[in-house]
Design a protein around this motif. Structure first.
Motif, short mmCIF file in Angstrom:
data_model
loop_
_atom_site.label_atom_id
_atom_site.label_comp_id
_atom_site.label_asym_id
_atom_site.label_seq_id
_atom_site.Cartn_x
_atom_site.Cartn_y
_atom_site.Cartn_z
N LEU A 99 0.78 -1.03 0.08
CA LEU A 99 0.01 0.09 -0.03
C LEU A 99 0.82 1.32 -0.06
CD1 LEU A 99 -2.87 -1.12 2.51
CD2 LEU A 99 -2.78 -1.29 -0.01
N TYR A 100 2.39 1.11 -0.08
CA TYR A 100 3.08 2.18 -0.10
C TYR A 100 3.54 2.36 -1.46
CZ TYR A 100 3.72 2.37 5.05
OH TYR A 100 3.30 2.41 6.18
N ASP A 101 3.88 3.54 -1.74
CA ASP A 101 4.47 3.83 -3.29
C ASP A 101 5.92 4.48 -2.88
OD1 ASP A 101 4.87 3.92 -6.06
OD2 ASP A 101 3.98 5.84 -6.18
N LEU A 102 6.91 4.19 -3.70
CA LEU A 102 8.18 4.82 -3.35
C LEU A 102 8.35 6.10 -4.47
CD1 LEU A 102 10.77 4.51 -2.17
CD2 LEU A 102 11.55 3.19 -3.88
N ARG A 103 8.53 7.12 -3.87
CA ARG A 103 8.26 8.44 -4.70
C ARG A 103 9.49 9.31 -4.12
NH1 ARG A 103 2.00 9.98 -3.91
NH2 ARG A 103 1.22 7.81 -4.49
N GLU A 104 9.81 10.04 -4.79
CA GLU A 104 10.80 11.33 -4.49
C GLU A 104 9.90 12.58 -3.87
OE1 GLU A 104 14.94 11.74 -6.56
OE2 GLU A 104 13.44 11.99 -8.05
N VAL A 105 10.69 12.83 -3.03
CA VAL A 105 10.09 14.03 -2.12
C VAL A 105 11.28 15.15 -1.74
CG1 VAL A 105 8.38 12.89 -0.89
CG2 VAL A 105 10.63 12.89 0.33
N THR A 106 11.06 16.21 -1.62
CA THR A 106 12.01 17.24 -1.52
C THR A 106 11.95 17.71 0.02
OG1 THR A 106 11.64 18.39 -3.59
CG2 THR A 106 12.79 19.72 -2.00
N LEU A 107 12.93 17.73 0.80
CA LEU A 107 13.23 17.81 2.04
C LEU A 107 13.26 19.32 2.34
CD1 LEU A 107 15.03 14.63 2.89
CD2 LEU A 107 12.45 14.83 2.99
N VAL A 108 13.31 19.71 3.63
CA VAL A 108 13.46 20.87 4.42
C VAL A 108 15.12 21.48 3.97
CG1 VAL A 108 13.94 22.34 6.36
CG2 VAL A 108 11.75 20.94 6.15
N SER A 109 15.93 20.56 3.89
CA SER A 109 17.15 20.73 3.77
C SER A 109 17.59 21.14 2.14
CB SER A 109 18.04 19.50 4.06
OG SER A 109 17.59 18.58 3.06
N GLY A 110 16.57 20.80 1.38
CA GLY A 110 16.62 21.19 0.13
C GLY A 110 17.04 19.70 -0.82
N ARG A 111 17.21 18.93 -0.06
CA ARG A 111 17.57 17.55 -0.72
C ARG A 111 16.45 16.98 -1.26
NH1 ARG A 111 22.23 14.63 3.06
NH2 ARG A 111 23.86 15.82 2.52
N ARG A 112 16.45 15.99 -2.44
CA ARG A 112 15.47 15.04 -2.53
C ARG A 112 15.85 13.67 -2.26
NH1 ARG A 112 11.66 16.71 -5.48
NH2 ARG A 112 11.24 14.86 -6.60
N ALA A 113 14.85 13.02 -1.81
CA ALA A 113 15.17 11.56 -1.35
C ALA A 113 13.86 10.89 -1.78
CB ALA A 113 15.40 11.74 0.16
N TRP A 114 13.97 9.49 -1.55
CA TRP A 114 13.00 8.67 -1.79
C TRP A 114 12.32 8.38 -0.50
CZ3 TRP A 114 11.75 7.23 -6.50
CH2 TRP A 114 12.69 7.44 -7.56
N ALA A 115 11.01 8.32 -0.45
CA ALA A 115 10.17 8.15 0.77
C ALA A 115 8.90 7.07 0.25
CB ALA A 115 9.59 9.20 1.19
N TYR A 116 8.61 6.17 1.31
CA TYR A 116 7.41 5.34 1.03
C TYR A 116 6.32 5.98 1.48
CZ TYR A 116 10.72 1.60 0.12
OH TYR A 116 11.58 0.77 -0.55
N ILE A 117 5.32 6.47 0.48
CA ILE A 117 4.09 7.24 0.31
C ILE A 117 2.96 6.41 0.72
CG2 ILE A 117 2.63 9.06 -0.46
CD1 ILE A 117 5.57 9.84 0.07
N TRP A 118 2.33 6.55 1.63
CA TRP A 118 0.96 5.85 1.81
C TRP A 118 0.05 6.00 0.87
CZ3 TRP A 118 -0.21 1.60 4.48
CH2 TRP A 118 -1.34 1.13 4.85
N THR A 119 -0.65 5.15 0.17
CA THR A 119 -1.53 5.23 -1.09
C THR A 119 -2.88 4.91 -0.86
OG1 THR A 119 -0.95 3.15 -1.95
CG2 THR A 119 0.30 4.93 -2.61
N GLU A 120 -3.35 4.39 0.17
CA GLU A 120 -4.72 3.81 0.23
C GLU A 120 -5.35 4.68 1.73
OE1 GLU A 120 -6.05 1.58 -1.63
OE2 GLU A 120 -4.37 1.82 -2.86
N GLY A 121 -6.61 4.02 1.86
CA GLY A 121 -7.40 4.46 3.22
C GLY A 121 -6.89 4.52 4.32
#
Length: 159
Positions: A99-121
């Protein structure tokens, strides 16, 4: 997979094929804890604090672990793992629920990293409480992670 129930571990070749040595993982839930990382990877990777603006660490109905969900005015605290091997990625990818999707996110530090994003209810209106998890569930959760780690590494079925 974080629920640690008995089921087939789903390898996602398309997901892990996007990863390269040096890619970083933003951890906001159970993977922030040394005991969980050590149980799964037999080591604690290098990490540093960071946060993900526009996201919150949501409590999930009936689950010990959270999901990262979009929330315009929120900032999700976490850790940035920055020395993961491809083997580490395979284990962590097998560990994460389908139920997670691996996506890139931008962090407060300005870095981009992968994160497991919850995709369901099942998202609750309040945030997950890491301190409560640590006090009440961490020891048992880490022990279960240690028991399933060999199956995760082999891509098999959890016990």
């Amino acid at each position: 997979m974080q629920g640690l129930t008995t089921h087939r571990i789903a390898r996602r070749p398309a997901r892990s094929a996007r990863l390269s040595p040096g890619d970083m993982l933003f951890c906001y839930g159970t993977l922030r804890f040394d005991a969980v990382l050590h149980a799964l990877l037999s080591r604690v990777p290098e990490r540093q604090p960071d946060s993900a603006p526009g996201w919150r660490t949501a409590a999930l109905a009936g689950r010990q672990y959270p999901g990262l969900v979009a929330a315009a005015d929120a900032v999700a605290p976490g850790l940035l793992l920055n020395d993961l091997t491809l083997t580490d990625w395979d284990i962590l990818d097998a560990f994460e629920d389908t139920l997670y999707d691996l996506r890139e996110v931008t962090l407060v530090s300005g870095r981009r990293a992968w994160a497991y994003i919850w995709t369901e209810g099942e998202v609750l209106p309040h945030d997950w409480d890491a301190a409560l998890f640590e006090a009440e569930d961490l020891a048992e959760y880490a022990a279960r992670c240690a028991r399933i780690a060999p199956a995760l590494a082999a891509g098999g079925v959890t016990p």
